[in-house]
Scaffold this active site. Sequence first.
Site, PDB file in Angstrom:
ATOM      1  N   ASN A 116       0.824  -1.210   0.000  1.00  0.00           N
ATOM      2  CA  ASN A 116       0.000   0.000   0.000  1.00  0.00           C
ATOM      3  C   ASN A 116       0.856   1.258   0.000  1.00  0.00           C
ATOM      4  O   ASN A 116       1.944   1.289   0.578  1.00  0.00           O
ATOM      5  CB  ASN A 116      -0.929   0.019   1.219  1.00  0.00           C
ATOM      6  N   VAL A 117       0.310   2.285  -0.621  1.00  0.00           N
ATOM      7  CA  VAL A 117       1.033   3.558  -0.719  1.00  0.00           C
ATOM      8  C   VAL A 117       0.315   4.628   0.101  1.00  0.00           C
ATOM      9  O   VAL A 117       0.661   5.804   0.041  1.00  0.00           O
ATOM     10  CB  VAL A 117       1.152   4.013  -2.193  1.00  0.00           C
ATOM     11  N   HIS A 133       5.762  -0.620  -2.779  1.00  0.00           N
ATOM     12  CA  HIS A 133       5.263   0.136  -3.932  1.00  0.00           C
ATOM     13  C   HIS A 133       5.361   1.645  -3.734  1.00  0.00           C
ATOM     14  O   HIS A 133       4.684   2.398  -4.430  1.00  0.00           O
ATOM     15  CB  HIS A 133       3.820  -0.271  -4.247  1.00  0.00           C
ATOM     16  N   ALA A 247     -10.214  -7.743   7.710  1.00  0.00           N
ATOM     17  CA  ALA A 247      -8.995  -7.629   8.531  1.00  0.00           C
ATOM     18  C   ALA A 247      -9.270  -6.850   9.819  1.00  0.00           C
ATOM     19  O   ALA A 247      -8.708  -7.168  10.868  1.00  0.00           O
ATOM     20  CB  ALA A 247      -7.905  -6.932   7.716  1.00  0.00           C
TER      21      ALA A 247
HETATM   22  P1  OAD Z   1      -6.378  -5.866  -4.642  1.00  0.00           P
HETATM   23  O1  OAD Z   1      -7.401  -4.823  -4.890  1.00  0.00           O
HETATM   24  O2  OAD Z   1      -5.899  -6.670  -5.791  1.00  0.00           O
HETATM   25  O3  OAD Z   1      -6.941  -6.900  -3.588  1.00  0.00           O
HETATM   26  C1  OAD Z   1      -7.557  -6.494  -2.413  1.00  0.00           C
HETATM   27  C2  OAD Z   1      -7.846  -7.732  -1.590  1.00  0.00           C
HETATM   28  O4  OAD Z   1      -8.382  -7.293  -0.359  1.00  0.00           O
HETATM   29  C3  OAD Z   1      -8.870  -8.685  -2.202  1.00  0.00           C
HETATM   30  O5  OAD Z   1      -8.349 -10.007  -2.134  1.00  0.00           O
HETATM   31  C4  OAD Z   1     -10.089  -8.552  -1.300  1.00  0.00           C
HETATM   32  O6  OAD Z   1     -10.808  -9.763  -1.163  1.00  0.00           O
HETATM   33  C5  OAD Z   1      -9.434  -8.156   0.006  1.00  0.00           C
HETATM   34  N1  OAD Z   1     -10.286  -7.397   0.938  1.00  0.00           N
HETATM   35  C6  OAD Z   1     -11.334  -6.578   0.672  1.00  0.00           C
HETATM   36  N2  OAD Z   1     -11.828  -6.051   1.794  1.00  0.00           N
HETATM   37  C7  OAD Z   1     -11.090  -6.559   2.820  1.00  0.00           C
HETATM   38  C8  OAD Z   1     -11.102  -6.411   4.227  1.00  0.00           C
HETATM   39  N3  OAD Z   1     -11.996  -5.628   4.841  1.00  0.00           N
HETATM   40  N4  OAD Z   1     -10.165  -7.072   4.952  1.00  0.00           N
HETATM   41  C9  OAD Z   1      -9.255  -7.864   4.335  1.00  0.00           C
HETATM   42  N5  OAD Z   1      -9.204  -8.056   3.015  1.00  0.00           N
HETATM   43  C10 OAD Z   1     -10.092  -7.412   2.267  1.00  0.00           C
HETATM   44  O7  OAD Z   1      -5.190  -5.141  -3.874  1.00  0.00           O
HETATM   45  P2  OAD Z   1      -3.677  -5.611  -3.713  1.00  0.00           P
HETATM   46  O8  OAD Z   1      -3.575  -7.079  -3.544  1.00  0.00           O
HETATM   47  O9  OAD Z   1      -3.069  -4.735  -2.696  1.00  0.00           O
HETATM   48  O10 OAD Z   1      -0.062  -2.030  -7.435  1.00  0.00           O
HETATM   49  O11 OAD Z   1      -3.093  -5.228  -5.129  1.00  0.00           O
HETATM   50  C11 OAD Z   1      -1.724  -5.371  -5.337  1.00  0.00           C
HETATM   51  C12 OAD Z   1      -1.229  -4.266  -6.216  1.00  0.00           C
HETATM   52  O12 OAD Z   1      -2.011  -4.202  -7.403  1.00  0.00           O
HETATM   53  C13 OAD Z   1      -1.361  -2.867  -5.630  1.00  0.00           C
HETATM   54  O13 OAD Z   1      -0.293  -2.531  -4.791  1.00  0.00           O
HETATM   55  C14 OAD Z   1      -1.383  -2.020  -6.844  1.00  0.00           C
HETATM   56  C15 OAD Z   1      -2.363  -2.815  -7.637  1.00  0.00           C
HETATM   57  O14 OAD Z   1      -2.375  -2.604  -9.008  1.00  0.00           O
HETATM   58  C16 OAD Z   1       0.397  -0.976  -8.082  1.00  0.00           C
HETATM   59  O15 OAD Z   1      -0.246   0.050  -8.211  1.00  0.00           O
HETATM   60  C17 OAD Z   1       1.780  -1.153  -8.607  1.00  0.00           C
END
Ligand code: OAD
Length: 255
Positions: A116-117, A133, A247
């Site tokens: 996260n940023v 990131h 979470a």
């Molecule tokens: P995603 O948007 O891909 O995934 C978010 C995850 O959080 C999903 O698996 C949801 O099921 C879960 N989620 C939703 N609400 C939640 C909650 N209340 N508690 C726990 N989990 C929950 O986000 P990231 O995996 O962070 O990169 O994405 C990775 C990277 O892709 C980011 O850093 C960004 C993005 O493109 C760049 O910008 C380079």
Amino acid sequence: MKNSPVRNDVDELRGALERASFVVALTGAGISAESGVPTFRGSNGLWRNYSPEKLATPQAFAKDPRLVWEWYDWRRSIIHKAQPNPGHLALAELERRQNAARRDAAGHGFTLITQNVDGLHDRAGSRNTIKLHGDLWYVQCTGCGAVERNQEVPLPPDNLPPRCRCGALLRPAVVWFGEPLPSQAWERAVEASARAELFLVVGTSAVVYPAAGLAEVARQAGARLAILNPEPTPLDSAADWALRGPAGEILPRLL
Ligand code: OAD
């Protein structure tokens, strides 16, 4: 990765946390969802409505820096109003407890690795944090390379895209698609993951590499793996625990 029976047992994971001398947590956008910060994927995810190619690549910035900055300015305004939620606070508390109980030579019993940023982990009190990131609250000069903190929200519209004192364009100090991760952050993340006894994967879809590969690094080095997510993830089958839920509800129960 191994195939083990996946358990959904908060009490058992709490016990494992209490016994582990070095714990690593990898977080993604989901941990900030309960603070009102949109995630990237899923039904309301940013990438449903916005194109990463037009907003989060070096090519997009070269083509239309104002558009890219408007989008980051909009995200900064949302995040500026957001507060750390119980999930962020629980990870900060876990770090304090781990450090008080068991620490390595550098004084750490816990490392947080985040994709996260948004800076919400910092605001919650996490200290030993590796930002894979980058950070939305820093800007970097595309000319002289200077990096500085910038918390102005919103950015003055007549100053978009913002410029450095040297005259070159400033960009958000974040990693875009197609760019390498900051090498020092990555090396530290691999080193911590390989040392972890317990590796928590919180709120990430675990589809973006190389970040998602850290769970594999940890697993192969012998860590036990716990996934905290309301939805299934590709890592679940290799995990020891898959706790389904927000979470902000599960993490405080682990303390
Ligand atoms: P995603 O948007 O891909 O995934 C978010 C995850 O959080 C999903 O698996 C949801 O099921 C879960 N989620 C939703 N609400 C939640 C909650 N209340 N508690 C726990 N989990 C929950 O986000 P990231 O995996 O962070 O990169 O994405 C990775 C990277 O892709 C980011 O850093 C960004 C993005 O493109 C760049 O910008 C380079």
